[in-house]
Design an enzyme around this catalytic site. Structure first.
Site, PDB file in Angstrom:
ATOM      1  CB  ALA A  91      28.225  42.240  36.007  1.00 54.63           C
ATOM      2  CB  CYS A 100      29.954  45.897  44.479  1.00 57.46           C
ATOM      3  SG  CYS A 100      31.726  46.383  43.785  1.00 57.46           S
ATOM      4  CE  LYS A 114      32.464  48.390  47.631  1.00 59.08           C
ATOM      5  NZ  LYS A 114      31.533  49.318  47.127  1.00 59.08           N
ATOM      6  CB  ALA A 161      42.403  53.603  36.339  1.00 61.09           C
ATOM      7  CB  ALA A 182      20.667  45.500  48.703  1.00 62.09           C
TER       8      ALA A 182
END
Ligand code: NAD
Ligand code: UGA
Length: 469
Positions: A160, A272, A275, A9, A221
């Site tokens: 986003a 993100c 990572k 969640a 990327a």
């Protein structure tokens, strides 16, 4: 009634499921999590994440066909489609530490599904995962199930933060990858039908599993690479007198390049980009592709360079020392319209300034003091491993001061660093701020949000990213 259960969640699971519930009144959606605090917050007036438009969507369907629960087993057992939207952080120890994705949370979720499922299930990868993860998940499910059929789909999320609701209402595309078997195709169609409630059919793309998994990593990327490209050019602009905003505008007019995602900044943040690129780098290395790995690694290197270049600029402009000088940091979130601080460039900038013994005072309209102090006390990558997180002890030394007011933060300061592009920073009374500061009064605008010329007229020394002094 189709029943959906979403495990996780968080920033993705919460908003995504709320929008599915809103757009598909005939579907029952239950979002489950191991975090009691998170579920309690989702069921309260104060949602656990700040996202424009989210409160309204949740209010419309919570208790109707949208539910939040900690009873994970019960809701997995009841569901036809199970989304898994748990965190997939960078490993901090062992093989691939600092690069590979840690799939512990995912594996636990998969084992739980295998344990409790009594009927056939479609299991959807919503989290961002390394390419070929579906194969591993399939193995766990098949080897632990008792005669239940599972179909694994990859349905990566492209929202986003700050614009999540808008992105979910009107996505550029929805991507669904599945096995190319009759059962796999049937599962893809079932998920497609859910999205077809509001997403035009030509925006729902179907691919094989590995293309879908890899497309998510590749999309992030490419996006991050654009920012590192413009940030690399910003350094050259500063050295030559060119203006990065003018350069970005000029190149973005080429329709092959396009205007979006070309804002130079103190560096990209968020949970993100880094990572997922590290994850991509690791996969390339594992497949014996060092040249490809190095190409993507440089996107992160430029981002780190941009953050340290900013700190160096602050220190060198202020006569090579910020020791004992008060520096106001305006903005701590990784971008505006979110309270999220994961991998925010503000962490590295504050640590850099603290390393030079500055007295940092932070103001952010959405981030709590506890969050800021915790972020500055954590080791790299630990933020996404809940097991490593300890509550802040009352006796611990707080690395920075935090205020709830921009004027208080800047009072008596030698410099102001703007690190998030919050709209309210454009409207501050800079005459009042100037009067309250030590002189010379510096502004280092890491987001190019203030009008440098106007501020210079007030008396500030202003540094903007990629712009002439
Ligand atoms: P998050 O940390 O906000 O949420 C993950 C949630 O999963 C946490 O609340 C955690 O308690 C829960 N969880 C972990 N293991 C569990 C288990 N076994 N059972 C039940 N709950 C469990 O993370 P997020 O930002 O929502 O990201 C989730 C995934 O989506 C990541 O893979 C991320 O890369 C990807 N993603 C994130 C974004 C974004 O904007 N944040 C966008 C697209 C994709
Ligand atoms: C990003 C992607 O945009 C999403 O498509 C993706 O789903 C998501 O990552 C994910 O996988 O988590 P997000 O990180 O929420 O979304 O926010 P972005 O708008 O992409 O901004 C990321 C960072 O880049 C922010 O720090 C932002 O300030 C910075 N940025 C963005 C720039 O410095 N310049 C730009 O031109 C754009």
């Amino acid at each position: 009634m189709v029943k959906i259960c979403c495990i996780g969640a968080g920033y993705v699971g919460g908003p995504t499921m709320a929008v599915i519930a809103l757009k598909c009144p005939a579907v029952e959606v239950v979002v489950v999590d191991i975090s009691v605090a998170r579920i309690t917050a989702w069921n309260s007036e104060q949602l656990p994440i700040y996202e424009p438009g989210l409160d309204d969507v949740v209010k419309q369907c919570r208790g109707r066909n949208l539910f939040f629960s900690t009873d994970i087993e019960k809701h997995i057992a009841r569901a036809d489609i199970i989304f898994v939207s748990v965190n997939t952080p960078t490993k901090t120890r062992g093989l691939g530490a600092g690069k590979a994705a840690d799939l512990t949370y995912w594996e636990n979720a998969a084992r739980m599904i295998a344990d409790v499922a009594k009927g056939d299930k479609i299991v959807v990868e919503k989290s961002t995962v390394p390419v070929k993860t579906a194969e591993a998940i399939e193995k766990i499910l098949i080897h632990n199930s008792r005669g239940v059929n599972f179909q694994i789909l990859s349905n990566p999320e492209f929202l986003a933060e700050g614009t999540a609701i808008q992105d979910l209402f009107s996505p550029d595309r929805v991507l669904i990858g599945g096995r190319e078997t009759p059962e796999g195709k049937k599962a893809v169609q079932a998920l497609k039908q859910v999205y077809a409630n509001w997403v035009p059919e030509d925006r729902i793309i179907t691919t094989n599993l590995w293309s879908a998994e890899l497309s998510k990593l590749a999309a992030n990327a490419f996006l991050a690479q654009r920012i590192s490209s413009v940030n690399a050019i910003s350094a050259l602009c500063e050295a030559t007198g060119a203006d990065v905003a003018e350069v970005a505008y000029a190149i973005g007019k080429d329709t092959r390049i396009g205007p979006r995602f070309l804002s130079a900044s103190v560096g990209f943040g968020g949970s993100c980009f880094q990572k997922d690129i590290l994850n991509l780098v690791y996969i390339c290395e594992c497949h014996g592709l060092p040249e490809v790995a190095n190409y993507w690694k440089d996107v992160i290197k430029i981002n780190d360079y941009q953050k340290s270049r900013f700190v160096n600029r602050v220190v060198s402009s202020m006569f090579n020392t910020v020791s004992e000088k008060k520096i106001a940091v305006l903005g701590f979130a990784f971008k505006k319209d979110t309270g999220d601080t994961r991998e925010t460039p503000a962490i590295d900038v504050c640590k850099g300034l603290l390393g030079d013994k500055a007295k940092v005072c932070v103001y952010d309209p959405q981030v709590t003091e506890e969050q800021i102090q915790r972020d500055l006390a954590l080791n790299k990558f630990d933020w996404d491993h809940p097991l490593h997180l300890q509550p802040m002890g009352a006796t611990e030394v707080k690395p920075v001061a935090v205020t709830r007011d921009a004027y208080e933060a800047t009072k008596g300061a030698h410099a102001v660093c703007i690190l998030t592009e919050w709209d309210e920073f454009k409207k501050l009374d800079y005459v009042r701020i100037y009067e309250g500061m030590q002189k010379p009064a510096f502004i280092f605008d890491g987001r190019n949000v203030v009008d440098a010329q106007q501020l210079r007229e007030i008396g500030f020394i202003v540094y903007s990213i990629g712009k002439p002094l």
